[in-house]
Design a protein around this motif. Structure first.
Motif, PDB file in Angstrom:
ATOM      1  N   ARG A 100       0.831  -1.210   0.000  1.00 52.12           N
ATOM      2  CA  ARG A 100       0.000   0.000   0.000  1.00 52.12           C
ATOM      3  C   ARG A 100       0.867   1.262   0.000  1.00 52.12           C
ATOM      4  O   ARG A 100       0.555   2.248  -0.674  1.00 52.12           O
ATOM      5  N   PHE A 101       1.981   1.262   0.755  1.00 51.55           N
ATOM      6  CA  PHE A 101       2.889   2.411   0.760  1.00 51.55           C
ATOM      7  C   PHE A 101       3.448   2.646  -0.638  1.00 51.55           C
ATOM      8  O   PHE A 101       3.498   3.781  -1.125  1.00 51.55           O
ATOM      9  N   LEU A 102       3.864   1.559  -1.297  1.00 50.91           N
ATOM     10  CA  LEU A 102       4.405   1.698  -2.647  1.00 50.91           C
ATOM     11  C   LEU A 102       3.346   2.220  -3.604  1.00 50.91           C
ATOM     12  O   LEU A 102       3.626   3.056  -4.466  1.00 50.91           O
ATOM     13  N   ARG A 103       2.125   1.740  -3.430  1.00 46.84           N
ATOM     14  CA  ARG A 103       1.048   2.165  -4.326  1.00 46.84           C
ATOM     15  C   ARG A 103       0.732   3.639  -4.138  1.00 46.84           C
ATOM     16  O   ARG A 103       0.514   4.368  -5.111  1.00 46.84           O
ATOM     17  N   GLU A 104       0.703   4.105  -2.893  1.00 49.36           N
ATOM     18  CA  GLU A 104       0.364   5.494  -2.622  1.00 49.36           C
ATOM     19  C   GLU A 104       1.473   6.449  -3.067  1.00 49.36           C
ATOM     20  O   GLU A 104       1.208   7.594  -3.425  1.00 49.36           O
ATOM     21  N   THR A 105       2.707   5.999  -3.030  1.00 43.68           N
ATOM     22  CA  THR A 105       3.837   6.866  -3.381  1.00 43.68           C
ATOM     23  C   THR A 105       4.291   6.671  -4.821  1.00 43.68           C
ATOM     24  O   THR A 105       5.228   7.335  -5.258  1.00 43.68           O
ATOM     25  N   PHE A 106       3.676   5.760  -5.553  1.00 47.96           N
ATOM     26  CA  PHE A 106       4.019   5.503  -6.951  1.00 47.96           C
ATOM     27  C   PHE A 106       5.494   5.138  -7.094  1.00 47.96           C
ATOM     28  O   PHE A 106       6.237   5.762  -7.858  1.00 47.96           O
ATOM     29  N   ILE A 107       5.886   4.135  -6.345  1.00 52.49           N
ATOM     30  CA  ILE A 107       7.243   3.591  -6.414  1.00 52.49           C
ATOM     31  C   ILE A 107       7.116   2.076  -6.523  1.00 52.49           C
ATOM     32  O   ILE A 107       6.318   1.466  -5.805  1.00 52.49           O
ATOM     33  N   LEU A 108       7.897   1.463  -7.407  1.00 47.06           N
ATOM     34  CA  LEU A 108       7.857   0.010  -7.556  1.00 47.06           C
ATOM     35  C   LEU A 108       9.249  -0.518  -7.870  1.00 47.06           C
ATOM     36  O   LEU A 108       9.821  -0.181  -8.910  1.00 47.06           O
ATOM     37  N   PRO A 109       9.842  -1.313  -6.956  1.00 48.48           N
ATOM     38  CA  PRO A 109      11.146  -1.925  -7.247  1.00 48.48           C
ATOM     39  C   PRO A 109      11.000  -2.983  -8.342  1.00 48.48           C
ATOM     40  O   PRO A 109       9.997  -3.706  -8.393  1.00 48.48           O
ATOM     41  N   PHE A 110      11.997  -3.073  -9.212  1.00 52.18           N
ATOM     42  CA  PHE A 110      12.008  -4.124 -10.225  1.00 52.18           C
ATOM     43  C   PHE A 110      13.442  -4.440 -10.608  1.00 52.18           C
ATOM     44  O   PHE A 110      14.349  -3.615 -10.415  1.00 52.18           O
ATOM     45  N   VAL A 111      13.649  -5.621 -11.097  1.00 51.24           N
ATOM     46  CA  VAL A 111      14.975  -6.049 -11.548  1.00 51.24           C
ATOM     47  C   VAL A 111      15.036  -5.834 -13.057  1.00 51.24           C
ATOM     48  O   VAL A 111      14.300  -6.469 -13.824  1.00 51.24           O
ATOM     49  N   GLY A 112      15.909  -4.919 -13.478  1.00 47.56           N
ATOM     50  CA  GLY A 112      16.081  -4.620 -14.896  1.00 47.56           C
ATOM     51  C   GLY A 112      17.461  -5.011 -15.374  1.00 47.56           C
ATOM     52  O   GLY A 112      18.206  -5.753 -14.702  1.00 47.56           O
ATOM     53  N   GLU A 113      17.835  -4.467 -16.532  1.00 47.14           N
ATOM     54  CA  GLU A 113      19.128  -4.840 -17.108  1.00 47.14           C
ATOM     55  C   GLU A 113      20.286  -4.293 -16.286  1.00 47.14           C
ATOM     56  O   GLU A 113      21.412  -4.784 -16.404  1.00 47.14           O
ATOM     57  N   HIS A 114      20.055  -3.272 -15.473  1.00 49.94           N
ATOM     58  CA  HIS A 114      21.113  -2.720 -14.614  1.00 49.94           C
ATOM     59  C   HIS A 114      20.987  -3.208 -13.175  1.00 49.94           C
ATOM     60  O   HIS A 114      21.561  -2.619 -12.264  1.00 49.94           O
ATOM     61  N   GLY A 115      20.232  -4.270 -12.965  1.00 44.82           N
ATOM     62  CA  GLY A 115      20.051  -4.810 -11.628  1.00 44.82           C
ATOM     63  C   GLY A 115      18.822  -4.240 -10.959  1.00 44.82           C
ATOM     64  O   GLY A 115      17.823  -3.920 -11.620  1.00 44.82           O
ATOM     65  N   LEU A 116      18.883  -4.079  -9.644  1.00 38.62           N
ATOM     66  CA  LEU A 116      17.729  -3.600  -8.885  1.00 38.62           C
ATOM     67  C   LEU A 116      17.484  -2.124  -9.176  1.00 38.62           C
ATOM     68  O   LEU A 116      18.378  -1.288  -9.002  1.00 38.62           O
ATOM     69  N   CYS A 117      16.287  -1.798  -9.624  1.00 37.69           N
ATOM     70  CA  CYS A 117      15.918  -0.436  -9.990  1.00 37.69           C
ATOM     71  C   CYS A 117      14.637  -0.036  -9.260  1.00 37.69           C
ATOM     72  O   CYS A 117      13.913  -0.883  -8.737  1.00 37.69           O
TER      73      CYS A 117
END
Length: 592
Positions: A100-117
């Motif tokens: 819920r915190f991530l949803r309210e602040t519009f932040i989402l961790p993801f693993v991309g080509e440069h690692g953790l983003c």
């Protein structure tokens, strides 16, 4: 340390700091890209979110679409744009982070080509980004993702986490979703309890029932529901959520689970689980992740068993913002002009569920300064505001609106907020308080702003007292906001709106961005996601006061107010439809 995602950025672009906040003014950058920044935001700081973030305000206010804002933020902060498909494929939410915190602040961790983003929508939300980085060491890479893409991704993540994919038939033969997230142990519970309240209480406190109810509450918060309905039918316990003002089925459980589930709701609210013949009301406080909410719970006996309804009241200061509920600059300026009056009475009108309490709480928050003493009399207290003296009425012990209001007059208040004027006595005391130097805010259940004058007269208040004390009335409704993902253009509705406005003597809206609802997985097939307010501000000018003293006639009052520049709720709704916020049919449904 160099951010790897910026390695290919042009040399003449501003170099971002670790927080992604360069020098310069993002508002000037937006104007250069053609974004119509509203005057109310001219003094806003780009790096302070306040009650609602600058970029989020522009998006929710319809001043720019989510994709354009993402491009502008990426250019200004020197950050790359994230690909939604890559974020969706690599999205990762650890146990240390609240969804819920991530949803309210519009932040989402993801693993991309440069690692953790970190996919972010607003690089100016530095504190929130730092908090996520603290929980996820090494997440130094930032990338911009549009606001609406976040909503789609979190809707999909929430669906996967709750496992709400099964289906069954409800007692009316319709398709009913059966939440697989409910503990499988529910199936094996022995519910042959008869009328033994102690055994029922033990079962209601057991892990399977507790977990099942908690999952319903979590799904309701994630969906943005305002109410949860637990309905015992002939064959099943049906659970429905009211989202965007419309009920939708959440799940159906076997009827044998109904006594335990309803008992769990009673335990949360401190009610008597042994009493099944009389209605009961109570309150509960819940916390799910970083979200905290009050529940107003009402239990009622019905033909097939008890039914319960839980009203969800989020404790979120960001809700208290006029722009966030859809009040445009013209109406906001007019209403704030009323609030600037030193004394008098200001009324907010509308049906149940139209957001009157939220508007009043927002107004009180705006007036909340150390130089003022503000007291409120409410039923119930929905928003707890620091620095304000709030009282909950208790009719069972003789503490009603009139009694509390009369008592508070002896506490030297500057501003008084009365949750609702329900009778002539309360109205009379409120009018007298307004005439003796107090600013009084209250609500009435009427269909329009001008009808409030007639309602006060029907309650026994003399017209000359209404004319002397009334400063203005705000009428409001809530209409559903079109889902940005699936809405489709409907230019043919423009001619219909022009004909309607010509026939009714209304001002036709300038915009032509009419759309229609379609439906997609993001909005649950409804075609709508969220709600926005439509308003009319009726200011009591000298001419209108003269009309009130002569004879409170709503039609004459509306005509006079329109000559003074009032925009009716219907006109405000048509303007929002012409801007693509909602559709014409939704405006007619809510306003008429």
């Amino acid at each position: 340390m160099t951010n790897p995602v910026n390695a290919g950025a042009p040399a003449d672009e501003p170099a971002p700091s670790e927080q992604g906040t360069p020098s310069g003014d993002i508002l000037d950058h937006m104007r250069g890209r053609g974004v119509a920044v509203p005057p109310a935001l001219n003094g806003a700081r780009r790096d302070v979110r306040g009650e609602t973030g600058l970029l989020e305000s522009l998006w929710r206010g319809g001043h720019a679409n989510a994709t354009d804002l993402a491009v502008i933020a990426a250019e200004f902060h020197g950050l790359p744009l994230a690909r939604p498909a890559e974020v969706a494929a690599g999205a990762t939410v650890s146990a240390d982070l609240s969804l819920r915190f991530l949803r309210e602040t519009f932040i989402l961790p993801f693993v991309g080509e440069h690692g953790l983003c970190l996919a972010i929508a607003d690089p100016g939300s530095g504190e929130e980004i730092d908090a996520v980085r603290l929980a996820l060491p090494g997440a130094d890479t930032l990338a911009i993702l549009p606001f609406d893409a976040f909503e789609r991704l979190f809707a999909e993540i929430g669906k996967n986490q709750t496992g709400n994919e099964g289906a069954g038939k409800d007692e009316q033969g319709g398709q009913a979703a059966r939440a697989d997230g409910a503990d499988a142990a529910l199936e094996g519970l022995d519910l042959a309890l008869g009328d033994d309240p102690e055994a029922l209480q033990d079962l209601a406190r057991g892990a399977p029932i507790v977990r099942a109810v908690d999952q319903v509450l979590e799904r309701a918060l994630e969906a943005g529901a305002t109410d949860i309905h637990f309905e015992t039918g002939r064959e099943a316990l049906r659970i429905r959520l009211r989202v965007d003002g419309i009920l939708r089925l959440d799940q159906s459980l076997p009827k044998r689970l109904a006594p335990a589930v309803i008992s769990r709701i009673k335990i949360l609210a401190g009610l008597d689980i042994a009493e099944r013949r009389l209605p009961q009301d109570g309150r509960a406080n819940i916390r799910i992740g970083h979200a905290e909410a009050d529940l107003r719970i009402a239990v009622m006996p019905t033909l097939y068993g008890e039914t319960a309804v839980a009203r969800i009241l989020l404790k979120d200061a960001r809700l208290l913002d006029f722009a966030r509920i859809g009040m445009d600059v013209v109406n906001r300026t007019a209403f704030e002009r009323l609030l600037a009056e030193p004394h008098g009475i200001i009324i907010v009108t509308g049906p149940t569920g139209s957001g009157k309490t939220t508007t009043l709480a927002t107004a009180v928050s705006l007036l909340n300064e150390p130089t003022r003493k503000i007291v409120t009399v409410e039923d119930p207290i929905e928003y707890q505001i620091a620095g304000i003296h709030q009282t909950q009425i208790k009719p069972s012990i003789g503490l009603g609106f009139a009694q509390a209001l009369r008592a508070f007059l002896r506490h030297d208040p500057d501003v008084m907020m009365v949750g609702e004027m329900r009778d002539g006595e309360t109205a009379s005391i409120g009018i007298q308080a307004a005439l003796t130097g107090h600013l009084v805010l209250t609500t009435l259940h009427t269909n329009s702003a001008t009808d409030a004058v007639v309602r006060l007269a029907d309650m026994g208040v003399e017209p000359y007292l209404i004319a002397a004390s009334l400063r203005g009335v705000l009428g409001q409704r809530l209409v559903r906001r079109l889902c940005e993902r699936c809405r489709r253009p409907a230019p043919e509705r423009a001619a219909e709106v022009r004909d309607l406005c010509r026939a009714r003597g209304l001002t036709a809206p300038e915009g032509t961005d009419f759309h229609r609802a379609v439906g997609c997985p993001t909005c649950g097939g409804s075609g709508f996601h969220g709600r926005v307010g439509v308003f009319e501000v009726f200011a009591a000018t000298q001419e209108i006061r003269a009309l009130i003293r002569e004879r409170p006639d709503p039609q004459r009052l509306v005509a006079a107010a329109r000559l003074d520049g009032m925009t009716t709720m219907l006109e405000d709704g048509l303007i929002k439809a012409a801007q693509g916020f909602t559709c014409i049919d939704e405006v007619f449904r809510a306003v008429g």
